[in-house]
Design a protein around this motif. Sequence first.
Motif, PDB file in Angstrom:
ATOM      1  N   ALA A   1       0.826  -1.202   0.000  1.00  0.00           N
ATOM      2  CA  ALA A   1       0.000   0.000   0.000  1.00  0.00           C
ATOM      3  C   ALA A   1       0.867   1.261   0.000  1.00  0.00           C
ATOM      4  O   ALA A   1       0.590   2.225  -0.726  1.00  0.00           O
ATOM      5  N   ILE A   2       1.932   1.261   0.813  1.00  0.00           N
ATOM      6  CA  ILE A   2       2.840   2.410   0.840  1.00  0.00           C
ATOM      7  C   ILE A   2       3.578   2.546  -0.476  1.00  0.00           C
ATOM      8  O   ILE A   2       3.769   3.650  -0.997  1.00  0.00           O
ATOM      9  N   LEU A   3       3.964   1.415  -1.034  1.00  0.00           N
ATOM     10  CA  LEU A   3       4.725   1.429  -2.281  1.00  0.00           C
ATOM     11  C   LEU A   3       3.901   1.967  -3.449  1.00  0.00           C
ATOM     12  O   LEU A   3       4.446   2.587  -4.377  1.00  0.00           O
ATOM     13  N   LEU A   4       2.601   1.750  -3.401  1.00  0.00           N
ATOM     14  CA  LEU A   4       1.751   2.169  -4.516  1.00  0.00           C
ATOM     15  C   LEU A   4       1.369   3.648  -4.460  1.00  0.00           C
ATOM     16  O   LEU A   4       0.717   4.131  -5.391  1.00  0.00           O
ATOM     17  N   ILE A   5       1.752   4.350  -3.411  1.00  0.00           N
ATOM     18  CA  ILE A   5       1.409   5.778  -3.324  1.00  0.00           C
ATOM     19  C   ILE A   5       1.997   6.566  -4.490  1.00  0.00           C
ATOM     20  O   ILE A   5       1.273   7.342  -5.140  1.00  0.00           O
ATOM     21  N   PRO A   6       3.281   6.428  -4.813  1.00  0.00           N
ATOM     22  CA  PRO A   6       3.792   7.178  -5.979  1.00  0.00           C
ATOM     23  C   PRO A   6       3.091   6.818  -7.274  1.00  0.00           C
ATOM     24  O   PRO A   6       2.810   7.694  -8.104  1.00  0.00           O
ATOM     25  N   TRP A   7       2.792   5.528  -7.460  1.00  0.00           N
ATOM     26  CA  TRP A   7       2.151   5.102  -8.698  1.00  0.00           C
ATOM     27  C   TRP A   7       0.712   5.613  -8.792  1.00  0.00           C
ATOM     28  O   TRP A   7       0.207   5.879  -9.891  1.00  0.00           O
ATOM     29  N   SER A   8       0.049   5.761  -7.652  1.00  0.00           N
ATOM     30  CA  SER A   8      -1.346   6.199  -7.673  1.00  0.00           C
ATOM     31  C   SER A   8      -1.495   7.690  -7.970  1.00  0.00           C
ATOM     32  O   SER A   8      -2.589   8.134  -8.330  1.00  0.00           O
ATOM     33  N   LEU A   9      -0.435   8.459  -7.819  1.00  0.00           N
ATOM     34  CA  LEU A   9      -0.522   9.885  -8.095  1.00  0.00           C
ATOM     35  C   LEU A   9      -0.644  10.141  -9.593  1.00  0.00           C
ATOM     36  O   LEU A   9       0.007   9.488 -10.403  1.00  0.00           O
ATOM     37  N   ILE A  10      -1.481  11.100  -9.957  1.00  0.00           N
ATOM     38  CA  ILE A  10      -1.558  11.523 -11.348  1.00  0.00           C
ATOM     39  C   ILE A  10      -0.207  12.116 -11.747  1.00  0.00           C
ATOM     40  O   ILE A  10       0.449  12.790 -10.958  1.00  0.00           O
ATOM     41  N   THR A  11       0.194  11.872 -12.992  1.00  0.00           N
ATOM     42  CA  THR A  11       1.528  12.291 -13.424  1.00  0.00           C
ATOM     43  C   THR A  11       1.714  13.794 -13.300  1.00  0.00           C
ATOM     44  O   THR A  11       2.802  14.273 -12.939  1.00  0.00           O
ATOM     45  N   VAL A  12       0.678  14.568 -13.585  1.00  0.00           N
ATOM     46  CA  VAL A  12       0.796  16.019 -13.474  1.00  0.00           C
ATOM     47  C   VAL A  12       1.066  16.424 -12.025  1.00  0.00           C
ATOM     48  O   VAL A  12       1.901  17.300 -11.750  1.00  0.00           O
TER      49      VAL A  12
END
Length: 321
Positions: free
Chosen positions: A133-144
């Motif tokens: 769950a912590i690892l997916l925080i960067p991936w879940s952010l919109i690229t902008v």
Amino acid sequence: MTSIRIADTPRTARRSGPRGTPPRHNALQRALTRMGWAFSAPGLFVIAAVTIFPVGFSIVMSFSNVDVLGSGFQIDGFTLGNYTTIFTASVWQYALVFTIVYTVITVIVELVLGVLIALVLERLEGIRGWMMAILLIPWSLITVISATLWDYIYDPTAGIADWIFQQLGWGSPVILGTPTSAIIAMMVADIWKTTPFVAIIVLAGLVMIPGDLYEAAEMDGANGWKMFWKITLPLLRPTIALAVLFRILQAFGLFDLPFVLTQGGPQNATTSLAILGYQAMFTDLKFGPGAAVAVTTAALVVIGCLVFLKVFRAQVSETED
């Protein structure tokens, strides 16, 4: 003498479809098929309207003379000049090389880091869910949003990167102000965001490897390094190929990150093919060359996709054998 009477074939048997399928069953299947197409038609129409039509229109525009008018634009005649213009332009050649090099470097780094993270997560059985769950925080952010965050980090006056450089005695370099540092900064931001995606895919492949293989190898005296090269990595090849395929397709369409961080600069150093097409169409109002850039980029993506699908099938076949 006893006569043998051949019974008439039942009417239901004569009316049966292929392989003895009852006619009512065939009629029900046809009705369900028609109903499925009827329910799918609105969605298929929307997909065609927002995907197929723009792609087809871009292809037509790339082979046409496009005149920009006060009320819009006008397509006038067939031409190959748009492709001649971009193929001979040094900025397109640089954008092509930059996109390819950027894709290769970021994907290799993400793959190595993703495999290492997946190997660690595979052993953290108790807290694996929380770590994922912590690892997916960067991936879940919109690229902008992610790019804006990194823009604050790279800020030469208030960014934390400037403070770190000062503590290390490196002064206060303008990270996004020189070509080399801007490219490296973009790669760091991209790797930070997309490495978790690779790690999750590789982790899914790791948990599918039977534990009996490792137990047998351990009984034969194999150490951890040898088991990784002889068992883990060969069985992960289809998974890794799939992760690389997705990442190459995403990285080749690089747009959001340079658009927010550098706008393709400095000195066009971070101009990708997507940025070049955007600038040609919406900044210079050269719709024909801009459409040609978009079409050539899409063609390269399709070719890359076909090549990697072929490699992926070969990897799966080798694994099954």
